[in-house]
Design a protein around this motif. Sequence first.
Motif, PDB file in Angstrom:
ATOM      1  N   CYS A  91       0.849  -1.192   0.000  1.00 49.56           N
ATOM      2  CA  CYS A  91       0.000   0.000   0.000  1.00 49.56           C
ATOM      3  C   CYS A  91       0.889   1.248   0.000  1.00 49.56           C
ATOM      4  O   CYS A  91       1.866   1.309   0.749  1.00 49.56           O
ATOM      5  CB  CYS A  91      -0.882  -0.017   1.250  1.00 49.56           C
ATOM      6  N   HIS A  93       0.413   4.002   1.308  1.00 51.66           N
ATOM      7  CA  HIS A  93       0.347   4.776   2.538  1.00 51.66           C
ATOM      8  C   HIS A  93       1.443   4.351   3.507  1.00 51.66           C
ATOM      9  O   HIS A  93       2.342   5.124   3.807  1.00 51.66           O
ATOM     10  CB  HIS A  93      -1.034   4.635   3.197  1.00 51.66           C
ATOM     11  N   CYS A 109      -6.774  -2.131   1.492  1.00 45.76           N
ATOM     12  CA  CYS A 109      -5.696  -2.216   2.474  1.00 45.76           C
ATOM     13  C   CYS A 109      -6.283  -2.627   3.821  1.00 45.76           C
ATOM     14  O   CYS A 109      -7.215  -1.978   4.306  1.00 45.76           O
ATOM     15  CB  CYS A 109      -4.989  -0.866   2.602  1.00 45.76           C
ATOM     16  N   HIS A 112      -5.442   0.532   7.112  1.00 43.03           N
ATOM     17  CA  HIS A 112      -6.244   1.748   7.297  1.00 43.03           C
ATOM     18  C   HIS A 112      -7.361   1.846   6.276  1.00 43.03           C
ATOM     19  O   HIS A 112      -7.924   2.903   6.068  1.00 43.03           O
ATOM     20  CB  HIS A 112      -5.366   2.995   7.211  1.00 43.03           C
ATOM     21  N   SER A 114      -7.681   1.846   2.977  1.00 42.62           N
ATOM     22  CA  SER A 114      -7.711   2.519   1.674  1.00 42.62           C
ATOM     23  C   SER A 114      -8.205   1.531   0.613  1.00 42.62           C
ATOM     24  O   SER A 114      -7.983   0.327   0.711  1.00 42.62           O
ATOM     25  CB  SER A 114      -6.321   3.046   1.295  1.00 42.62           C
TER      26      SER A 114
HETATM   27  S1  FES Z   1      -1.178   1.268   5.186  1.00 47.05           S
HETATM   28 FE1  FES Z   1      -2.723   1.161   3.644  1.00 47.05          FE
HETATM   29  S2  FES Z   1      -4.082   2.777   4.146  1.00 47.05           S
HETATM   30 FE2  FES Z   1      -2.522   2.890   5.677  1.00 47.05          FE
END
Ligand code: FES
Length: 167
Positions: A91, A93, A109, A112, A114
Motif C-alpha cells: 500500500c 500509505h 488495504c 487503514h 484505503s
Molecule cells: S497502510 Fe494502507 S491505508 Fe494505511
Amino acid sequence: MTETNSSDDCGGCTLLGRREFLRDAAFAVAALAAVGGTAGAMPVHFMNAIAVRDEMATYPFPAVDGVYIDSKKEVIVSRSAGQVYAFMLACPHQNTALRWNSKDQKFQCPRHHSQYKPDGTFIDGRATRSMDRFAVAHEGSNLVVNLDKVFEQDRDATGWKAAAVTA
Ligand code: FES
C-alpha cells in the motif's frame, strides 16, 4: 468525540519493516485466496516470474481479466478493461500488503482501509495517492516488469498514467 480521518493521521501506527511486510504479504495471499472465487468477478491467480534478470521480471502475458500475484517479488499484475498494469504489492500509505476483493472488484488495504480500483486508482482511505505502478512492456507472449522503475502518481502523474500496456 468524533474521530478525525485525515490522510496524515495514522493513529500512532508505525512503518512496517520488511519482515512484517512479508508476513502481511503471506497473509494477504491467503486472504486473496479466500475472497477470490466469486462468480462474475475478476479472479485471483498466484504466479512466479518465469525469469528475473537485472530487475526485469518476466511473466506470461495475462490472457484474461484478473489479478495475478507474485508474492516473492511483491508484484501485482492486473488485467482490466483492456489494459494490463503491474503494481507494488505494498500500500502506498504505509507499506501494508494490499488485498484484492473480488466481490467488490477493488483492492483494499487491511491496515487503514484505503481502497483502489483495478487500475490502481485511489478511491478512498488514508492513502494520498493511487497504487504505485511499475514500468511494463509487452514482449511477444510475455509481460516484462521493470522492478527498478516505479511511478508514484503524486510525483509523476504522466509516467504513472502511461505505465500500462494494451491487453
Ligand atoms: S497502510 Fe494502507 S491505508 Fe494505511
